[in-house]
Design a protein around this motif. Structure first.
Motif, PDB file in Angstrom:
ATOM      1  N   ASP A 207      -8.237 -65.918 -14.113  1.00  0.00           N
ATOM      2  CA  ASP A 207      -9.162 -65.295 -13.175  1.00  0.00           C
ATOM      3  C   ASP A 207      -8.571 -65.425 -11.772  1.00  0.00           C
ATOM      4  O   ASP A 207      -8.511 -66.506 -11.198  1.00  0.00           O
ATOM      5  N   TYR A 208      -8.144 -64.273 -11.225  1.00  0.00           N
ATOM      6  CA  TYR A 208      -7.449 -64.267  -9.929  1.00  0.00           C
ATOM      7  C   TYR A 208      -8.392 -64.446  -8.741  1.00  0.00           C
ATOM      8  O   TYR A 208      -7.919 -64.532  -7.609  1.00  0.00           O
ATOM      9  N   SER A 209      -9.695 -64.463  -8.995  1.00  0.00           N
ATOM     10  CA  SER A 209     -10.611 -64.589  -7.855  1.00  0.00           C
ATOM     11  C   SER A 209     -10.997 -66.042  -7.574  1.00  0.00           C
ATOM     12  O   SER A 209     -11.864 -66.300  -6.742  1.00  0.00           O
ATOM     13  N   LEU A 210     -10.334 -66.974  -8.268  1.00  0.00           N
ATOM     14  CA  LEU A 210     -10.602 -68.392  -7.995  1.00  0.00           C
ATOM     15  C   LEU A 210      -9.661 -68.897  -6.905  1.00  0.00           C
ATOM     16  O   LEU A 210      -8.551 -68.368  -6.738  1.00  0.00           O
TER      17      LEU A 210
ATOM     18  N   SER B 194      -2.939 -70.832  -1.377  1.00  0.00           N
ATOM     19  CA  SER B 194      -2.646 -69.942  -0.235  1.00  0.00           C
ATOM     20  C   SER B 194      -3.899 -69.625   0.589  1.00  0.00           C
ATOM     21  O   SER B 194      -3.789 -69.056   1.672  1.00  0.00           O
ATOM     22  N   TRP B 195      -5.063 -69.948   0.054  1.00  0.00           N
ATOM     23  CA  TRP B 195      -6.295 -69.578   0.760  1.00  0.00           C
ATOM     24  C   TRP B 195      -6.436 -70.407   2.041  1.00  0.00           C
ATOM     25  O   TRP B 195      -6.310 -71.645   2.016  1.00  0.00           O
ATOM     26  N   SER B 196      -6.732 -69.717   3.138  1.00  0.00           N
ATOM     27  CA  SER B 196      -6.959 -70.404   4.414  1.00  0.00           C
ATOM     28  C   SER B 196      -8.302 -71.127   4.359  1.00  0.00           C
ATOM     29  O   SER B 196      -9.124 -70.885   3.455  1.00  0.00           O
ATOM     30  N   SER B 197      -8.537 -71.990   5.339  1.00  0.00           N
ATOM     31  CA  SER B 197      -9.804 -72.738   5.355  1.00  0.00           C
ATOM     32  C   SER B 197     -10.993 -71.780   5.513  1.00  0.00           C
ATOM     33  O   SER B 197     -12.061 -71.996   4.949  1.00  0.00           O
ATOM     34  N   GLU B 198     -10.776 -70.673   6.246  1.00  0.00           N
ATOM     35  CA  GLU B 198     -11.849 -69.681   6.423  1.00  0.00           C
ATOM     36  C   GLU B 198     -12.171 -68.976   5.101  1.00  0.00           C
ATOM     37  O   GLU B 198     -13.331 -68.758   4.764  1.00  0.00           O
ATOM     38  N   MET B 199     -11.123 -68.626   4.361  1.00  0.00           N
ATOM     39  CA  MET B 199     -11.288 -67.982   3.047  1.00  0.00           C
ATOM     40  C   MET B 199     -12.045 -68.926   2.104  1.00  0.00           C
ATOM     41  O   MET B 199     -12.987 -68.535   1.415  1.00  0.00           O
ATOM     42  N   GLN B 200     -11.618 -70.179   2.097  1.00  0.00           N
ATOM     43  CA  GLN B 200     -12.231 -71.197   1.252  1.00  0.00           C
ATOM     44  C   GLN B 200     -13.706 -71.408   1.642  1.00  0.00           C
ATOM     45  O   GLN B 200     -14.582 -71.490   0.782  1.00  0.00           O
ATOM     46  N   ARG B 201     -13.954 -71.440   2.946  1.00  0.00           N
ATOM     47  CA  ARG B 201     -15.329 -71.664   3.447  1.00  0.00           C
ATOM     48  C   ARG B 201     -16.262 -70.539   2.988  1.00  0.00           C
ATOM     49  O   ARG B 201     -17.367 -70.784   2.498  1.00  0.00           O
ATOM     50  N   LEU B 202     -15.778 -69.297   3.121  1.00  0.00           N
ATOM     51  CA  LEU B 202     -16.625 -68.164   2.734  1.00  0.00           C
ATOM     52  C   LEU B 202     -16.814 -68.091   1.222  1.00  0.00           C
ATOM     53  O   LEU B 202     -17.882 -67.739   0.733  1.00  0.00           O
ATOM     54  N   TYR B 203     -15.759 -68.450   0.492  1.00  0.00           N
ATOM     55  CA  TYR B 203     -15.870 -68.503  -0.971  1.00  0.00           C
ATOM     56  C   TYR B 203     -16.984 -69.491  -1.358  1.00  0.00           C
ATOM     57  O   TYR B 203     -17.858 -69.184  -2.166  1.00  0.00           O
ATOM     58  N   GLU B 204     -16.934 -70.670  -0.742  1.00  0.00           N
ATOM     59  CA  GLU B 204     -17.937 -71.698  -1.072  1.00  0.00           C
ATOM     60  C   GLU B 204     -19.334 -71.259  -0.643  1.00  0.00           C
ATOM     61  O   GLU B 204     -20.311 -71.490  -1.355  1.00  0.00           O
TER      62      GLU B 204
ATOM     63  N   ALA C   2     -29.274 -65.296  -6.385  1.00  0.00           N
ATOM     64  CA  ALA C   2     -29.259 -63.831  -6.344  1.00  0.00           C
ATOM     65  C   ALA C   2     -27.843 -63.267  -6.498  1.00  0.00           C
ATOM     66  O   ALA C   2     -27.673 -62.110  -6.861  1.00  0.00           O
ATOM     67  N   TRP C   3     -26.852 -64.079  -6.224  1.00  0.00           N
ATOM     68  CA  TRP C   3     -25.482 -63.580  -6.218  1.00  0.00           C
ATOM     69  C   TRP C   3     -24.726 -63.961  -7.481  1.00  0.00           C
ATOM     70  O   TRP C   3     -25.045 -64.959  -8.127  1.00  0.00           O
ATOM     71  N   ARG C   4     -23.725 -63.159  -7.809  1.00  0.00           N
ATOM     72  CA  ARG C   4     -22.813 -63.441  -8.910  1.00  0.00           C
ATOM     73  C   ARG C   4     -21.381 -63.268  -8.419  1.00  0.00           C
ATOM     74  O   ARG C   4     -21.089 -62.299  -7.716  1.00  0.00           O
ATOM     75  N   ARG C   5     -20.519 -64.158  -8.831  1.00  0.00           N
ATOM     76  CA  ARG C   5     -19.086 -63.952  -8.567  1.00  0.00           C
ATOM     77  C   ARG C   5     -18.509 -63.174  -9.739  1.00  0.00           C
ATOM     78  O   ARG C   5     -18.755 -63.523 -10.894  1.00  0.00           O
ATOM     79  N   LEU C   6     -17.765 -62.110  -9.447  1.00  0.00           N
ATOM     80  CA  LEU C   6     -17.161 -61.336 -10.528  1.00  0.00           C
ATOM     81  C   LEU C   6     -15.729 -61.808 -10.784  1.00  0.00           C
ATOM     82  O   LEU C   6     -14.965 -61.999  -9.837  1.00  0.00           O
ATOM     83  N   PRO C   7     -15.381 -61.970 -12.037  1.00  0.00           N
ATOM     84  CA  PRO C   7     -13.997 -62.367 -12.337  1.00  0.00           C
ATOM     85  C   PRO C   7     -13.040 -61.223 -12.017  1.00  0.00           C
ATOM     86  O   PRO C   7     -13.455 -60.065 -11.912  1.00  0.00           O
ATOM     87  N   SER C   8     -11.776 -61.545 -11.864  1.00  0.00           N
ATOM     88  CA  SER C   8     -10.783 -60.522 -11.533  1.00  0.00           C
ATOM     89  C   SER C   8      -9.509 -60.788 -12.334  1.00  0.00           C
ATOM     90  O   SER C   8      -8.958 -61.893 -12.287  1.00  0.00           O
ATOM     91  N   TYR C   9      -9.076 -59.770 -13.082  1.00  0.00           N
ATOM     92  CA  TYR C   9      -7.896 -59.932 -13.935  1.00  0.00           C
ATOM     93  C   TYR C   9      -6.762 -59.027 -13.481  1.00  0.00           C
ATOM     94  O   TYR C   9      -6.962 -58.133 -12.667  1.00  0.00           O
ATOM     95  N   ASN C  10      -5.581 -59.237 -14.055  1.00  0.00           N
ATOM     96  CA  ASN C  10      -4.442 -58.434 -13.614  1.00  0.00           C
ATOM     97  C   ASN C  10      -4.133 -57.257 -14.536  1.00  0.00           C
ATOM     98  O   ASN C  10      -3.206 -56.491 -14.281  1.00  0.00           O
TER      99      ASN C  10
END
Ligand SMILES: CCCCCCCCCCCCCC(=O)SCCNC(=O)CCNC(=O)[C@H](O)C(C)(C)COP(=O)(O)OP(=O)(O)OC[C@H]1O[C@@H](n2cnc3c(N)ncnc32)[C@H](O)[C@@H]1OP(=O)(O)O
Length: 262
Positions: free
Chosen positions: A13-16, A20-30, A49-57
């Motif tokens: 799952d490429y969306s985990l 390489s993720w910056s602290s801002e990317m990580q913060r928004l993910y969390e 209310a929200w769902r994270r969608l998986p992402s494949y290659n």
């Protein structure tokens, strides 16, 4: 990696998060990931209310049983936004959907291989992430779609390496068509980078499947009646149709190779 293509395993799952993720990317993910689960007053964990969608290659990995088949049938094909091996060099992104509000947000970090103007993201790469987000959103809402129309207005350049939010919202559905609006903004919302509208059209041949309310399995969302009919069809033979489709592509590829090598 197993040499045997039918060995069952979970696709990556490429969306985990990755290194390489910056602290801002990580913060928004969390931030959005926390909205996927809520705690009641009694301390019980319930779905938010929200769902994270998986992402494949590979696209076939989204279909039931597709993980095994994709190794055999999809050959060198890769989903465009997931085809750069080096982490952080291309499209780093994660998509969350809000089923009730029919909205979608993507946290997107643009890597150095996406350069257009010096130090800034290429317009084609911006259109690509917009197309991926609206396409994913429409698939979640209505079922497997093709983009029929995408209109993009670039308002301010996006610095390479920065993190932005890609918001997609449903405007309306009309028969097979899902109309969406999209905005790319800075993470604090103060700057508009890009605005777009798109029309996604349900595929005439339902060969793959979409996510259910958990963002995990393979079922259509609560779209139009057309979608419901398609869902019934898809439930009967989602990956059988997919396999047939992929077999045709595979054989076509093999025949092309044979003919071009002579
Ligand atoms: C899916 C599970 C995997 C998920 C993976 C997720 C991750 C990846 C996500 C990545 C996502 C990436 C996504 C991608 O990159 S998709 C790749 C880019 N898109 C394409 O290649 C699509 C090419 N076009 C076609 O295949 C056909 O034209 C389609 C299928 C779109 C419709 O042809 P079809 O013969 O089937 O139907 P129709 O011609 O009767 O039209 C039907 C209706 O649509 C209306 N119409 C048509 N065109 C336009 C237009 N330009 N503007 C406005 N309206 C338009 C038309 O008037 C009619 O309306 P109405 O008369 O019914 O009112």
């Amino acid at each position: 990696m197993s040499p045997w293509p039918f060995t069952p395993s979970q696709p990556r799952d490429y969306s985990l998060p990755n290194a390489s993720w910056s602290s801002e990317m990580q913060r928004l993910y969390e931030h959005y990931n926390n909205l996927c689960e809520m705690e009641t007053e009694g301390g019980e964990k319930i779905k938010g209310a929200w769902r994270r969608l998986p992402s494949y290659n590979r696209s076939l990995k989204y279909a039931t049983g597709g993980q095994c088949l994709s190794k055999l049938l999809q050959g060198k094909a890769r989903i465009f936004t997931r085809n750069i091996e080096e982490q952080g060099a291309g499209f780093e992104y994660v998509v969350f959907v809000n089923k009730q509000e029919k909205t979608c947000v993507c946290v997107f970090q643009a890597g150095h291989l996406l350069e257009g103007p010096p130090g800034h993201v290429h317009g084609g790469a911006i259109a690509t992430i917009i197309d991926s987000v609206t396409g994913t959103h429409a698939t979640y809402l209505s079922g497997p779609v093709m983009t029929a129309n995408l209109t993009v207005n670039y308002r301010s350049p996006i610095p390479l390496g920065s993190v932005v939010l890609v918001h997609s919202s449903l405007d309306k559905t009309e028969g097979r068509k899902t109309f969406l609006s999209c905005q790319v903004t800075s993470t604090d919302g103060s700057k508009m980078h890009t605005e777009a509208t798109g029309i996604a059209c349900l595929c005439p041949l339902v060969w793959a499947t979409s996510w259910d309310s958990d963002g995990q399995s393979s079922r259509c969302g609560d779209g139009s009646s057309y979608c419901s009919e398609r869902t019934a069809e898809a439930k009967q033979s989602p990956w059988a149709v997919g396999v047939l489709f992929e077999c045709i592509l595979f054989l076509n590829d093999q025949f092309s190779k044979t003919f071009t090598s002579h």
